[in-house]
Enzyme design. Sequence first.
Site, mmCIF file in Angstrom:
data_model
loop_
_atom_site.group_PDB
_atom_site.id
_atom_site.type_symbol
_atom_site.label_atom_id
_atom_site.label_comp_id
_atom_site.label_asym_id
_atom_site.label_seq_id
_atom_site.Cartn_x
_atom_site.Cartn_y
_atom_site.Cartn_z
ATOM 1 N N PRO A 85 -15.961 -4.033 2.977
ATOM 2 C CA PRO A 85 -17.317 -4.393 3.418
ATOM 3 C C PRO A 85 -18.378 -3.407 2.941
ATOM 4 C CG PRO A 85 -16.117 -3.369 5.220
ATOM 5 C CD PRO A 85 -15.126 -3.571 4.105
ATOM 6 N N PHE A 111 -19.156 2.023 -2.811
ATOM 7 C CA PHE A 111 -20.312 2.093 -3.699
ATOM 8 C C PHE A 111 -21.610 1.882 -2.933
ATOM 9 C CE2 PHE A 111 -23.314 0.749 -6.949
ATOM 10 C CZ PHE A 111 -23.006 1.593 -8.009
ATOM 11 N N GLY A 152 -18.265 -2.277 -0.241
ATOM 12 C CA GLY A 152 -18.205 -2.322 -1.692
ATOM 13 C C GLY A 152 -17.376 -1.208 -2.280
ATOM 14 N N TYR A 176 0.843 -1.192 0.000
ATOM 15 C CA TYR A 176 0.000 0.000 0.000
ATOM 16 C C TYR A 176 0.881 1.247 0.000
ATOM 17 C CZ TYR A 176 -3.702 -3.233 1.558
ATOM 18 O OH TYR A 176 -4.587 -4.277 1.685
#
Length: 330
Positions: free
Chosen positions: A208, A213, A210, A56
Amino acid sequence: MQQRTLGAGGPTISAIGLGCMGMSEFYGASDDEQSLATLERALELGINLFDTADTYGFGHNESLLGRFLKQGGPARRPQVVIASKFGIVRQPGAYERRIDNTPAYIQSACEASLRRLGVETIDLYYCHRRNPEVPIEDMVGALADLVAAGKVRQIGLSEVSPETLRRAHAVHPVAAVQSEYSLWSRDAESAMLPACAELGVSFVAYSPLGRAFLTGAVHGEELAEGDFRKHNPRFIGEAERINRQLVDELGSFAAARGLTNAQVALTWLLGKHPHVIPIPGTRRIAYLEQNARAAELTLSAAELAELDRMFAVERVAGARYPEAGMVGIE
């Protein structure tokens, strides 16, 4: 904050953790000072599981967490459970990756992560992605050596099959499996979640919400350059239109109960499985506080079933990753 146990006999952790990836990469521009303030607030709220990885931001995310730990002084380290990962090797500016699970690489990757984090021990160390060319027994054996050396407390696997989990667990206890799991990504329900429950392994659910979204606040055409979701099949074209209808239904369900979409999505996860630990990611304190409240909420069995039907697998459009992102997923 509701609490759960990490693996069999492991430490007590918050029922909701914090995914830190977006503080360094993939979701557009970020601000270190804002991220550090969010980390501080998370700890105040009782969130003590912080999830990072060496890939990351090419080490930036681990270094950021190292700053957070250092700022809190000697008393902070025992308050925090740090989960990091190895195995994804990328070049700056590229999303494509290769997977390295060799024992020599694991040893060097762990040492580098320890330096960036500024700690002597990583609480939970995952194999981020699996390379089938390296026998799982060899890879887990290398992790067991790190545990014996005191450099790692518990080991984990990410995006593996139940068969791989069982083979790994036979070599050394696996504390956690991390995979994508949410209302719109439910592959884990068929076999992995039952296998984890049987073996006493925690299931850590990443994305969790999405990739935001499900919150209703994200639209594919409005995403900034550098945001990898612009190339995610579920955020594009007809798939986005179909998925937007599901999110609108979720919004109506949440509004009728005075909740946010995110709170419903997280409460659904916590209510379905006692060994699931979601790790929603955010850089903003306001969203962090909303998410944390989900650990104090409950949904009835009828409400859980309604959400199950609302997000039946056949109603969700698009693959969860572009092709390059599927490398190493079993």
